[in-house]
Design a protein around this motif. Structure first.
Motif, PDB file in Angstrom:
ATOM      1  N   GLU A 135     -73.461 -28.577   1.227  1.00 16.46           N
ATOM      2  CA  GLU A 135     -73.325 -28.306  -0.206  1.00 16.46           C
ATOM      3  C   GLU A 135     -71.886 -27.983  -0.608  1.00 16.46           C
ATOM      4  OE1 GLU A 135     -74.614 -24.303   1.634  1.00 16.46           O
ATOM      5  OE2 GLU A 135     -74.898 -26.452   1.956  1.00 16.46           O
ATOM      6  N   SER A 137     -67.962 -29.095  -0.825  1.00 18.69           N
ATOM      7  CA  SER A 137     -67.046 -30.234  -0.780  1.00 18.69           C
ATOM      8  C   SER A 137     -65.894 -29.906   0.164  1.00 18.69           C
ATOM      9  CB  SER A 137     -66.503 -30.523  -2.178  1.00 18.69           C
ATOM     10  OG  SER A 137     -65.690 -29.440  -2.633  1.00 18.69           O
ATOM     11  N   LEU A 175     -65.371 -38.645 -13.481  1.00 19.74           N
ATOM     12  CA  LEU A 175     -66.685 -39.180 -13.842  1.00 19.74           C
ATOM     13  C   LEU A 175     -66.525 -40.200 -14.964  1.00 19.74           C
ATOM     14  CD1 LEU A 175     -69.121 -36.117 -13.881  1.00 19.74           C
ATOM     15  CD2 LEU A 175     -69.168 -38.068 -12.332  1.00 19.74           C
ATOM     16  N   ALA A 179     -71.470 -42.528 -15.614  1.00 16.69           N
ATOM     17  CA  ALA A 179     -71.900 -41.509 -14.650  1.00 16.69           C
ATOM     18  C   ALA A 179     -72.131 -40.177 -15.337  1.00 16.69           C
ATOM     19  CB  ALA A 179     -70.846 -41.371 -13.550  1.00 16.69           C
ATOM     20  N   VAL A 183     -75.482 -37.761 -15.550  1.00 12.80           N
ATOM     21  CA  VAL A 183     -75.481 -36.332 -15.208  1.00 12.80           C
ATOM     22  C   VAL A 183     -76.089 -35.516 -16.334  1.00 12.80           C
ATOM     23  CG1 VAL A 183     -73.982 -34.337 -14.791  1.00 12.80           C
ATOM     24  CG2 VAL A 183     -73.545 -36.493 -13.607  1.00 12.80           C
ATOM     25  N   MET A 285     -75.318 -27.657  -9.986  1.00 10.23           N
ATOM     26  CA  MET A 285     -74.693 -28.980  -9.989  1.00 10.23           C
ATOM     27  C   MET A 285     -75.116 -29.794  -8.776  1.00 10.23           C
ATOM     28  SD  MET A 285     -73.176 -29.372 -12.783  1.00 10.23           S
ATOM     29  CE  MET A 285     -72.465 -30.966 -12.357  1.00 10.23           C
ATOM     30  N   VAL A 286     -75.379 -29.135  -7.652  1.00 10.10           N
ATOM     31  CA  VAL A 286     -75.899 -29.855  -6.484  1.00 10.10           C
ATOM     32  C   VAL A 286     -77.259 -30.465  -6.816  1.00 10.10           C
ATOM     33  CG1 VAL A 286     -76.779 -29.578  -4.133  1.00 10.10           C
ATOM     34  CG2 VAL A 286     -74.628 -28.485  -4.798  1.00 10.10           C
ATOM     35  N   SER A 289     -76.752 -33.344  -9.354  1.00 10.77           N
ATOM     36  CA  SER A 289     -76.175 -34.520  -8.695  1.00 10.77           C
ATOM     37  C   SER A 289     -77.242 -35.301  -7.952  1.00 10.77           C
ATOM     38  CB  SER A 289     -75.068 -34.081  -7.730  1.00 10.77           C
ATOM     39  OG  SER A 289     -73.979 -33.522  -8.431  1.00 10.77           O
ATOM     40  N   VAL A 294     -75.534 -39.136  -8.596  1.00 15.01           N
ATOM     41  CA  VAL A 294     -74.084 -39.167  -8.812  1.00 15.01           C
ATOM     42  C   VAL A 294     -73.488 -37.875  -8.254  1.00 15.01           C
ATOM     43  CG1 VAL A 294     -72.232 -39.155 -10.526  1.00 15.01           C
ATOM     44  CG2 VAL A 294     -74.253 -40.566 -10.894  1.00 15.01           C
ATOM     45  N   HIS A 295     -72.424 -38.002  -7.461  1.00  4.65           N
ATOM     46  CA  HIS A 295     -71.742 -36.793  -7.009  1.00  4.65           C
ATOM     47  C   HIS A 295     -70.951 -36.209  -8.172  1.00  4.65           C
ATOM     48  CE1 HIS A 295     -69.485 -33.887  -4.748  1.00  4.65           C
ATOM     49  NE2 HIS A 295     -68.325 -34.487  -5.052  1.00  4.65           N
ATOM     50  N   ALA A 296     -71.320 -35.024  -8.587  1.00  2.00           N
ATOM     51  CA  ALA A 296     -70.675 -34.410  -9.750  1.00  2.00           C
ATOM     52  C   ALA A 296     -70.516 -32.922  -9.511  1.00  2.00           C
ATOM     53  CB  ALA A 296     -71.505 -34.639 -11.016  1.00  2.00           C
ATOM     54  N   THR A 297     -69.363 -32.391  -9.909  1.00  2.00           N
ATOM     55  CA  THR A 297     -69.118 -30.956  -9.880  1.00  2.00           C
ATOM     56  C   THR A 297     -68.648 -30.529 -11.265  1.00  2.00           C
ATOM     57  OG1 THR A 297     -66.766 -31.127  -9.284  1.00  2.00           O
ATOM     58  CG2 THR A 297     -68.375 -31.138  -7.478  1.00  2.00           C
TER      59      THR A 297
END
Length: 358
Positions: A135, A137, A175, A179, A183, A285-286, A289, A294-297
């Protein structure tokens, strides 16, 4: 170069040693990873030397290391106790957002894993394994390990710990509109019952840090001038004045809706009605995502804002001010290539589009 006080491992002899009064002593510990046993053996050595010293006729005052050994050996500090002392000292020296990151790394994550252990027993490999969490990055691992290294150095147990490189703030940290829409849809459909969607829109529309937006209250916004002026912020300790966050018309619509929803207090709240905290936002956010694919923070809103501004030709100095940086160094280091490349490509297109002479 003389060895520093404390035990040290000699690979050629495969044993721990200690130097006292310029004389080396081999300790009865051969396991290179058993630093705790080596530290205990070193304390016993000092106690034995001090006892022998007391049995001799009066001598000139002993050197500092032996003088300390005359006192009863104190238990080695644990990770939990040392981390508490370290955080107490740092609290007054760091801005609130920076201290919060120290607190999360040490009190929330490190102490539960190693709290009862003596500080001197920690090994670099253990910290690297501790930080290898799916979890987190690479940037989070890099920062958390850096915080632990600072703490261990302060505690007298410096370690060289491998840190993953910081994630690029280029294309992978941005993003796209498509994307971002996915989210937002995931945040909306998640049934979280919070202000997460409004928070993410505000982050992307201002380029502010997540902690800055999460801390906004109805009273902290200058509604007439469409801005917020923050006295406490990350850059204050670097000599920066008040942090000013400017709001576009779309963002003002979001903020106005949040004010109508809550009336007073924090503009963005969790499903339980509490202000967003970093750990809670990361966890949510995990989940978002995974649902969006979509990988997003939360921090990607800031990176996307900066990249879009540079691509649009906004001067570096203006982008730096909007991001809350004192100068353009950070912008040039992390984002400058984006704006520079965009300008080069635009110039090339213009040249290719010009009619040829004759």
């Amino acid at each position: 170069m003389p060895k520093r006080p404390g035990p040290w491992f000699r690979k050629s002899r495969m044993s721990w040693f200690a130097t006292v009064q310029e004389k080396q002593y081999q300790l009865p510990v051969r396991d290179e990873s058993d630093r705790a046993a080596a530290a205990a053996a070193y304390q016993q050595l000092l106690a034995d030397l001090a006892a022998a010293l007391r049995s001799q006729p009066p001598q000139p005052p002993p050197p500092p290391d032996l003088a300390r050994a005359v006192e009863p050996a104190r238990p080695l500090p644990t990770v939990a106790a040392a981390a508490g002392q370290f955080l107490d000292r740092r609290r007054a020296r760091l801005a609130a957002p920076s201290f919060r990151q120290y607190d999360i790394a040490l009190r929330v994550h490190l102490v539960p894993a190693f709290g009862p252990r003596p500080v001197a027993s920690l090994a670099a490999e253990e910290i690297e394994e501790w930080a290898d969490r799916p979890e987190w990055s690479n940037s989070t691992r890099h920062n958390r390990i850096g915080t632990v290294m600072t703490f261990l150095k302060w505690a007298g147990h410096p370690l060289k710990i491998a840190r993953p490189p910081m994630e690029s703030r280029g294309a992978d940290a941005v993003l796209t509109d498509e994307a971002f829409a996915r989210v937002l849809a995931a945040a909306r459909a998640g049934g979280y019952g919070s202000d997460l969607e409004a928070l993410l829109v505000t982050l992307r529309g201002t380029g502010a840090r997540p902690s800055e937006v999460a801390g906004l209250t109805v009273a902290s916004v200058d509604w007439a001038n469409r801005l917020a002026r923050l006295r406490e912020h990350k850059s204050r300790r670097h000599g920066h004045g008040d942090r000013v966050i400017h709001f576009s018309s779309p963002v003002m619509e979001v903020l106005t809706g949040q004010r109508a929803r809550h009336g007073s207090g924090h503009l963005f709240r969790t499903s339980r009605g509490n202000p967003w905290r970093p750990a809670a936002l990361v966890k949510r956010m995990v989940q978002v995502s995974a649902k969006a694919g979509v990988h997003a923070t939360a921090y990607m809103g800031r990176h996307t804002f900066a990249t879009a501004a540079l691509v649009a030709g906004v001067p570096d100095a203006v982008v730096a001010e909007l991001l809350g940086h004192k100068g353009t160094a950070m912008v040039s280091r992390h984002y400058g290539h984006v704006g520079g490349q965009s300008r080069v490509l635009k110039d090339a297109v213009e040249r290719l589009g010009r009619p040829k002479a004759g």
